[in-house]
Structures are given as C-alpha cells and as structure tokens.
Design an enzyme around this catalytic site. Structure first.
Site, PDB file in Angstrom:
ATOM      1  N   GLU A 131       7.298  -7.922 -17.987  1.00 48.51           N
ATOM      2  CA  GLU A 131       8.640  -8.532 -17.928  1.00 48.51           C
ATOM      3  C   GLU A 131       8.574 -10.052 -18.071  1.00 48.51           C
ATOM      4  N   SER A 167       3.516  -8.692 -14.625  1.00 45.60           N
ATOM      5  CA  SER A 167       4.287  -7.680 -15.362  1.00 45.60           C
ATOM      6  C   SER A 167       4.586  -8.108 -16.792  1.00 45.60           C
ATOM      7  N   HIS A 182       3.684   1.645 -15.921  1.00 39.12           N
ATOM      8  CA  HIS A 182       2.775   2.761 -15.654  1.00 39.12           C
ATOM      9  C   HIS A 182       3.392   3.692 -14.620  1.00 39.12           C
ATOM     10  N   TYR A 242      13.757 -10.630 -12.046  1.00 35.07           N
ATOM     11  CA  TYR A 242      12.429 -10.100 -11.727  1.00 35.07           C
ATOM     12  C   TYR A 242      11.365 -10.738 -12.626  1.00 35.07           C
ATOM     13  N   ASP A 296       5.604  -8.878   6.957  1.00 32.57           N
ATOM     14  CA  ASP A 296       6.532  -9.096   5.846  1.00 32.57           C
ATOM     15  C   ASP A 296       6.008 -10.237   4.983  1.00 32.57           C
ATOM     16  N   GLN A 350       3.594   3.176  -5.250  1.00 35.46           N
ATOM     17  CA  GLN A 350       2.848   4.025  -6.200  1.00 35.46           C
ATOM     18  C   GLN A 350       1.417   3.518  -6.389  1.00 35.46           C
ATOM     19  N   ASP A 351       1.287   2.277  -6.837  1.00 30.80           N
ATOM     20  CA  ASP A 351      -0.047   1.760  -7.173  1.00 30.80           C
ATOM     21  C   ASP A 351      -0.903   1.584  -5.926  1.00 30.80           C
ATOM     22  N   ILE A 376       0.825  -1.226   0.000  1.00 30.57           N
ATOM     23  CA  ILE A 376       0.000   0.000   0.000  1.00 30.57           C
ATOM     24  C   ILE A 376       0.852   1.267   0.000  1.00 30.57           C
ATOM     25  N   PHE A 412      13.242   4.875 -11.062  1.00 33.80           N
ATOM     26  CA  PHE A 412      12.755   4.433 -12.380  1.00 33.80           C
ATOM     27  C   PHE A 412      13.049   5.537 -13.390  1.00 33.80           C
ATOM     28  N   VAL A 413      13.288   5.157 -14.641  1.00 31.65           N
ATOM     29  CA  VAL A 413      13.852   6.120 -15.591  1.00 31.65           C
ATOM     30  C   VAL A 413      12.945   7.322 -15.813  1.00 31.65           C
ATOM     31  N   THR A 414      11.640   7.111 -15.782  1.00 32.01           N
ATOM     32  CA  THR A 414      10.690   8.186 -16.065  1.00 32.01           C
ATOM     33  C   THR A 414      10.758   9.289 -15.002  1.00 32.01           C
TER      34      THR A 414
HETATM   35  P1  NDP Z   1       6.514   0.281  -5.817  1.00 30.24           P
HETATM   36  O1  NDP Z   1       7.957  -0.092  -5.876  1.00 30.24           O
HETATM   37  O2  NDP Z   1       6.135   1.715  -5.868  1.00 30.24           O
HETATM   38  O3  NDP Z   1       5.861  -0.356  -4.508  1.00 30.24           O
HETATM   39  C1  NDP Z   1       6.196  -1.646  -4.071  1.00 30.24           C
HETATM   40  C2  NDP Z   1       5.513  -1.920  -2.752  1.00 30.24           C
HETATM   41  O4  NDP Z   1       5.908  -3.208  -2.287  1.00 30.24           O
HETATM   42  C3  NDP Z   1       5.905  -0.920  -1.655  1.00 30.24           C
HETATM   43  O5  NDP Z   1       4.789  -0.710  -0.828  1.00 30.24           O
HETATM   44  C4  NDP Z   1       6.986  -1.684  -0.909  1.00 30.24           C
HETATM   45  O6  NDP Z   1       7.152  -1.278   0.431  1.00 30.24           O
HETATM   46  C5  NDP Z   1       6.409  -3.085  -0.966  1.00 30.24           C
HETATM   47  N1  NDP Z   1       7.399  -4.139  -0.699  1.00 30.24           N
HETATM   48  C6  NDP Z   1       8.572  -4.324  -1.307  1.00 30.24           C
HETATM   49  N2  NDP Z   1       9.190  -5.394  -0.806  1.00 30.24           N
HETATM   50  C7  NDP Z   1       8.372  -5.899   0.161  1.00 30.24           C
HETATM   51  C8  NDP Z   1       8.445  -6.992   1.077  1.00 30.24           C
HETATM   52  N3  NDP Z   1       9.491  -7.787   1.102  1.00 30.24           N
HETATM   53  N4  NDP Z   1       7.417  -7.206   1.940  1.00 30.24           N
HETATM   54  C9  NDP Z   1       6.337  -6.388   1.940  1.00 30.24           C
HETATM   55  N5  NDP Z   1       6.221  -5.336   1.111  1.00 30.24           N
HETATM   56  C10 NDP Z   1       7.217  -5.093   0.227  1.00 30.24           C
HETATM   57  O7  NDP Z   1       5.803  -0.507  -7.022  1.00 30.24           O
HETATM   58  P2  NDP Z   1       4.504  -0.122  -7.868  1.00 30.24           P
HETATM   59  O8  NDP Z   1       3.480   0.429  -6.987  1.00 30.24           O
HETATM   60  O9  NDP Z   1       4.940   0.623  -9.072  1.00 30.24           O
HETATM   61  O10 NDP Z   1       4.064  -1.559  -8.398  1.00 30.24           O
HETATM   62  C11 NDP Z   1       3.161  -2.361  -7.650  1.00 30.24           C
HETATM   63  C12 NDP Z   1       3.311  -3.805  -8.107  1.00 30.24           C
HETATM   64  O11 NDP Z   1       3.033  -3.892  -9.504  1.00 30.24           O
HETATM   65  C13 NDP Z   1       4.702  -4.393  -7.912  1.00 30.24           C
HETATM   66  O12 NDP Z   1       4.559  -5.753  -7.568  1.00 30.24           O
HETATM   67  C14 NDP Z   1       5.342  -4.274  -9.294  1.00 30.24           C
HETATM   68  O13 NDP Z   1       6.334  -5.261  -9.466  1.00 30.24           O
HETATM   69  C15 NDP Z   1       4.129  -4.500 -10.190  1.00 30.24           C
HETATM   70  N6  NDP Z   1       4.224  -3.877 -11.481  1.00 30.24           N
HETATM   71  C16 NDP Z   1       4.411  -2.517 -11.581  1.00 30.24           C
HETATM   72  C17 NDP Z   1       4.470  -1.913 -12.812  1.00 30.24           C
HETATM   73  C18 NDP Z   1       4.725  -0.442 -12.946  1.00 30.24           C
HETATM   74  O14 NDP Z   1       5.047  -0.008 -14.062  1.00 30.24           O
HETATM   75  N7  NDP Z   1       4.568   0.355 -11.892  1.00 30.24           N
HETATM   76  C19 NDP Z   1       4.268  -2.696 -14.050  1.00 30.24           C
HETATM   77  C20 NDP Z   1       4.111  -4.117 -13.830  1.00 30.24           C
HETATM   78  C21 NDP Z   1       4.042  -4.668 -12.597  1.00 30.24           C
HETATM   79  P3  NDP Z   1       8.156  -0.085   0.880  1.00 30.24           P
HETATM   80  O15 NDP Z   1       7.377   1.185   0.703  1.00 30.24           O
HETATM   81  O16 NDP Z   1       8.445  -0.423   2.280  1.00 30.24           O
HETATM   82  O17 NDP Z   1       9.354  -0.156  -0.019  1.00 30.24           O
HETATM   83  P1  GDR Z   2      11.348  -1.242 -16.154  1.00 29.22           P
HETATM   84  O1  GDR Z   2      11.396   0.307 -15.773  1.00 29.22           O
HETATM   85  O2  GDR Z   2      12.658  -1.900 -16.033  1.00 29.22           O
HETATM   86  O3  GDR Z   2      10.673  -1.337 -17.490  1.00 29.22           O
HETATM   87  O4  GDR Z   2      10.421  -1.844 -15.012  1.00 29.22           O
HETATM   88  P2  GDR Z   2      12.628   1.318 -15.609  1.00 29.22           P
HETATM   89  O5  GDR Z   2      12.039   2.674 -15.545  1.00 29.22           O
HETATM   90  O6  GDR Z   2      13.531   0.915 -14.505  1.00 29.22           O
HETATM   91  O7  GDR Z   2      13.429   1.118 -17.001  1.00 29.22           O
HETATM   92  C1  GDR Z   2      12.804   1.380 -18.248  1.00 29.22           C
HETATM   93  C2  GDR Z   2      13.851   1.349 -19.353  1.00 29.22           C
HETATM   94  O8  GDR Z   2      14.718   2.492 -19.218  1.00 29.22           O
HETATM   95  C3  GDR Z   2      16.071   2.060 -19.391  1.00 29.22           C
HETATM   96  N1  GDR Z   2      16.980   2.984 -18.699  1.00 29.22           N
HETATM   97  C4  GDR Z   2      17.022   3.200 -17.376  1.00 29.22           C
HETATM   98  N2  GDR Z   2      16.296   2.678 -16.368  1.00 29.22           N
HETATM   99  C5  GDR Z   2      16.550   3.134 -15.110  1.00 29.22           C
HETATM  100  N3  GDR Z   2      15.829   2.660 -14.082  1.00 29.22           N
HETATM  101  N4  GDR Z   2      17.536   4.054 -14.845  1.00 29.22           N
HETATM  102  C6  GDR Z   2      18.300   4.605 -15.843  1.00 29.22           C
HETATM  103  O9  GDR Z   2      19.164   5.427 -15.594  1.00 29.22           O
HETATM  104  C7  GDR Z   2      18.027   4.151 -17.178  1.00 29.22           C
HETATM  105  N5  GDR Z   2      18.551   4.479 -18.382  1.00 29.22           N
HETATM  106  C8  GDR Z   2      17.901   3.772 -19.298  1.00 29.22           C
HETATM  107  C9  GDR Z   2      16.072   0.647 -18.802  1.00 29.22           C
HETATM  108  O10 GDR Z   2      17.194  -0.088 -19.278  1.00 29.22           O
HETATM  109  C10 GDR Z   2      14.742   0.113 -19.330  1.00 29.22           C
HETATM  110  O11 GDR Z   2      14.927  -0.342 -20.641  1.00 29.22           O
HETATM  111  C11 GDR Z   2       9.185  -1.229 -14.644  1.00 29.22           C
HETATM  112  C12 GDR Z   2       8.908  -1.592 -13.188  1.00 29.22           C
HETATM  113  O12 GDR Z   2       7.812  -0.855 -12.733  1.00 29.22           O
HETATM  114  C13 GDR Z   2       8.613  -3.066 -13.027  1.00 29.22           C
HETATM  115  O13 GDR Z   2       8.181  -3.334 -11.693  1.00 29.22           O
HETATM  116  C14 GDR Z   2       7.509  -3.458 -14.010  1.00 29.22           C
HETATM  117  O14 GDR Z   2       7.219  -4.822 -13.908  1.00 29.22           O
HETATM  118  C15 GDR Z   2       7.900  -3.095 -15.427  1.00 29.22           C
HETATM  119  O15 GDR Z   2       8.148  -1.694 -15.480  1.00 29.22           O
HETATM  120  C16 GDR Z   2       6.804  -3.434 -16.422  1.00 29.22           C
END
Ligand code: NDP
Ligand code: GDR
Length: 359
Positions: A157, A155, A209, A179, A88, A37-38, A34, A218-220
């Site tokens: 991935e 994902s 997203h 991952y 956990d 981000q999501d 919770i 994350f790169v964005t």
């Molecule tokens: P975030 O990294 O923003 O959030 C991850 C959450 O998981 C945080 O609340 C984090 O807690 C918690 N967490 C991490 N490790 C553990 C653990 N060992 N035990 C309990 N909680 C843990 O990710 P998003 O919100 O972006 O993504 C949510 C989910 O969707 C993730 O599973 C991600 O892999 C998946 N996903 C996301 C995508 C995206 O583009 N955003 C795309 C595809 C899938 P804490 O705040 O303490 O770090």
């Molecule tokens: P991703 O997102 O790996 O797709 O995973 P990320 O933003 O980390 O990378 C996207 C692309 O950008 C390239 N890249 C860089 N990435 C990062 N983080 N930092 C840099 O400096 C950089 N420069 C270039 C990466 O190589 C990659 O190609 C996200 C996460 O939210 C996952 O949890 C989720 O499952 C996938 O998206 C779908």
C-alpha cells in the site's frame, strides 16, 4: 506481565532461570500482533526453530484467541516456551519495561490496524498505531543493549498508484490511503533508524497474503466463507465492492518464512515479498464458488459500502531481491490457496450447523 497470572509469576520465573545462567540457551523473540494471522504462523515457526516466544497482546484484545488456541492449550508450550504479555502500542512505558525484561534477540513488529478500507473511517488511530507505534518501538530499540534485530511488516500500500510495475524495494512511495501513508512513514523510519543509529532494522514489504486464518472482513476470506455458507443454505447473497480490483495474492505461511529469513541475513535491509502475479477479485469468486459447484453470478451483489474512496491499482511485486539474498520463494499456488480456504470454511460452517439447536 504474563497474561492470566496477576503476579507475572511465569515470566519472573523464566527471567530468573535465564539470568542465573540456566542451561536454556534458546534465542528469545518478541512478536507484536501475535493474535493476528501472520503472528500466529510466525509463533509456530519460531517455536519450531527452538525460540522462546513472547507475544504482545493489546489490552482490549478478545480473550478468545482462536488462532493461538492450539498453542495456548498445550501445557508443554504455553508458559514454558510461549509467553503472552499485555501492552498497547501507545503505551511506551510498558513496551520498554517488557523489552528490557525479556532482552530479546529478535523483535517482529506485526501489530497494527491492518484494514485499508477501515483506515478511511479511523485515520487518526490507524496512524497512531501503525506509524507512531512503530516509531515508539524503534525508540526502545535504540536504547536496548544489546540491540535486538527488528522487523517491521510494511505493505504494498506504500506504492499506491505506482509508476513502476512490478514494484521493488526502491520504487517511490505514493500512498493513496491513510493506511498506506502510515505504513510509508513507518517504513521510512525503519530505514532512517537503520542508517542513523546502526540498528539491525528491516522492512518486509509485503503484498497481500491470505490463509484460513485471514480476518473475515478481507475480501478473500469473505468470499471463501460466504461460498461455504451459501452452499450450506446459511446465506443467500454476497455483497461486494469492486470485483475487478486486482492484487498480488500469496500464502501467509510462505511470507512468514520470509520474515524469519530476513532477520537471519548477514546485514539489515528491506525486502519485497510477493508472488509477481496479479489476480482479480473475480478469480477468487470463480475458484471458490466453482469448487463448491456454485455459480457466483447468482449470489454476488454490488454494495457501495465496500467500494473504496481510493483503491490502488497495478500493485504487483518483484521479489527478486528476496530470492537472491534469502533464497525465498512462494511455494503454494493461487488455486491451491483458494481451495484450502474454501475447504477450511466448509469444515467450520458444517460444525456451526451441527451445533445449532434442533440439529
Ligand atoms: P491481522 O489484522 O490479522 O493482525 C493484526 C494484529 O495487530 C492483531 O494481533 C491485532 O490484535 C494487533 N493490533 C491491532 N491494533 C493494535 C494495537 N493498537 N495495539 C496492539 N496490537 C494491535 O493482520 P495480519 O496478520 O494479516 O498482518 C500483520 C501485519 O502485516 C500488519 O501490520 C499488516 O498491516 C501487515 N501487512 C499484512 C499484509 C497481509 O496481506 N496480511 C500485507 C502487508 C502488510 P487483535 O487480535 O487484538 O485485533
Ligand atoms: P487490501 O485487502 O485492501 O489489499 O489490504 P482487502 O482484502 O481488504 O481488499 C482487496 C481488494 O478487494 C476489493 N474489495 C473488497 N475488499 C473488502 N475488504 N471487502 C469487500 O467487500 C470488497 N469488495 C471488493 C478492495 O477494494 C481491494 O481492492 C490487505 C491488508 O492485509 C493490508 O493490511 C495489507 O497491507 C495489504 O493487503 C497489502
């Protein structure tokens, strides 16, 4: 146990109210992750839908939770309709106890190590949280009566180097990162438990997203934050890996709407959530820096530390099933999302500058 209350008084009080047949007929939802981000957007959505929301927070999580502050600082919400509990993903006993106590109608499993690049550095714990953590939760789901509806955030991935473009629910898994392999295991387990144990268990197969709440590594978000800092003179360069990398980038609140819709469907299934459009990292640079009248080529430097050992290509999703089944479609455009994130980061960085001593 409710966070910030050693005796768990709030949850005890709430449980008594529920079990004694109080007039509160609200649905109960559990969100793992919770604080992410999501998770934070989903909590808002479920509260707006009238749910009682129980968030699971890992013990080592930061006590500062900026994405949830607006909810936890609201006395009419926190400990009234939103509850946080420590657990956990490795700790099956605590998870089981919490879920037995809460008796949720819906469980949204979002928690896990979500950084693909980092999964090469810590593959074991990534797999433990993401793959085994999901399996452990499914084991609890199996035993709960009545069994809650369960959503796992899978994902893109899992597709790795896909043979099919765009990817859909039946596209074979060919993960190329730790991952991705962990998510593939978890995704298959959700499907197996759905079929073998008749659980209402669903995979939301999400492509990237983003939002102003995106993690800064994350790169964005790294790009929008750096553009803002460079504009304000707080940073001089932006080190990046492969800027020709392509992804299908959507807007996080749109995807969270999809999670909710998927658990309201008549039958459990898996759905891809994606925009269907590919962009390059370069596009983020053009729009983010351009919005601030900056030329990104003057600031971006290549840094091999951010180059992945393996990086998926041609990951673009076909969300046709989500559209047909759930009426889901993304609403925010790519450009509008980038600009919103830049504006947000400008506001945050300006505030930071104002708070510096001597300013
Ligand atoms: P975030 O990294 O923003 O959030 C991850 C959450 O998981 C945080 O609340 C984090 O807690 C918690 N967490 C991490 N490790 C553990 C653990 N060992 N035990 C309990 N909680 C843990 O990710 P998003 O919100 O972006 O993504 C949510 C989910 O969707 C993730 O599973 C991600 O892999 C998946 N996903 C996301 C995508 C995206 O583009 N955003 C795309 C595809 C899938 P804490 O705040 O303490 O770090
Ligand atoms: P991703 O997102 O790996 O797709 O995973 P990320 O933003 O980390 O990378 C996207 C692309 O950008 C390239 N890249 C860089 N990435 C990062 N983080 N930092 C840099 O400096 C950089 N420069 C270039 C990466 O190589 C990659 O190609 C996200 C996460 O939210 C996952 O949890 C989720 O499952 C996938 O998206 C779908």
């Amino acid at each position: 146990m409710d966070i910030g209350d050693g005796k768990g008084a709030a949850i005890q009080h709430w449980l008594v109210r529920q079990r004694m047949g109080s007039k509160n007929n609200s649905k109960r939802a559990v969100i793992t992750g919770i604080t992410g981000q999501d998770g934070s957007y989903l909590a808002e959505l479920l509260l707006a839908e009238g749910y009682l929301v129980h968030g699971i927070v890992r013990r080592s999580s930061r006590t500062v939770r900026p994405r949830l502050d607006h909810l936890t600082c609201d006395d009419s919400v926190y400990r009234q309709r939103l509850f946080l509990h420590y657990a956990d993903l490795e700790d099956l006993t605590t998870l089981r106890r919490l879920l037995v106590d809460i008796q949720p109608h819906e469980v949204y499993h979002l928690a896990g190590q979500s950084h693909v690049g980092v999964s090469f550095e810590i593959p074991e714990s990534t797999c433990d949280f993401t793959a085994m953590g999901t399996l452990r939760l499914l084991e609890v789901m199996r035993d709960l009566r009545p069994s809650p509806r369960f959503l796992h955030t899978s994902s893109s991935e899992i597709f790795g180097h896909p043979t099919v473009v765009p990817q859909h629910e039946e596209t074979p898994h060919v993960p190329i990162t730790p991952y991705g392999a962990a998510k593939s295991f978890a995704t298959n387990m959700v499907r197996i438990y759905r079929e073998a144990f008749e659980l209402f268990a669903c995979n939301a197969i999400c492509f990237n997203h983003e939002s102003p709440r995106r993690g800064e590594s994350f790169v964005t978000r790294k790009i929008t934050q750096s553009a803002a800092r460079i504009k304000l003179g707080l940073q001089t360069e932006l080190p990046l890996g492969n800027i020709d990398a392509q992804r299908d980038w959507g807007y996080a609140p749109d995807y969270v709407r999809g999670f909710f819709a998927l658990l309201q469907a008549d039958a459990p299934t898996d759905c891809v959530f994606a925009t269907g459009t590919l962009h390059r990292v370069r596009d983020w640079l053009e729009i983010a820096f351009g919005h601030l009248d900056l030329d990104w080529t003057e600031y971006v430097v290549f840094d091999s530390r951010f180059q992945r050992k393996a990086d998926p290509a041609r990951l673009v999703g076909d969300a046709g099933k989500a559209r047909r089944l759930l009426g889901w479609q993304p609403e925010k455009s790519f450009e509008a999302m980038v600009v919103e994130m830049v504006e947000h980061d400008m506001a945050v960085q300006r505030e930071l500058v104002r708070s510096l001593p001597g300013r």
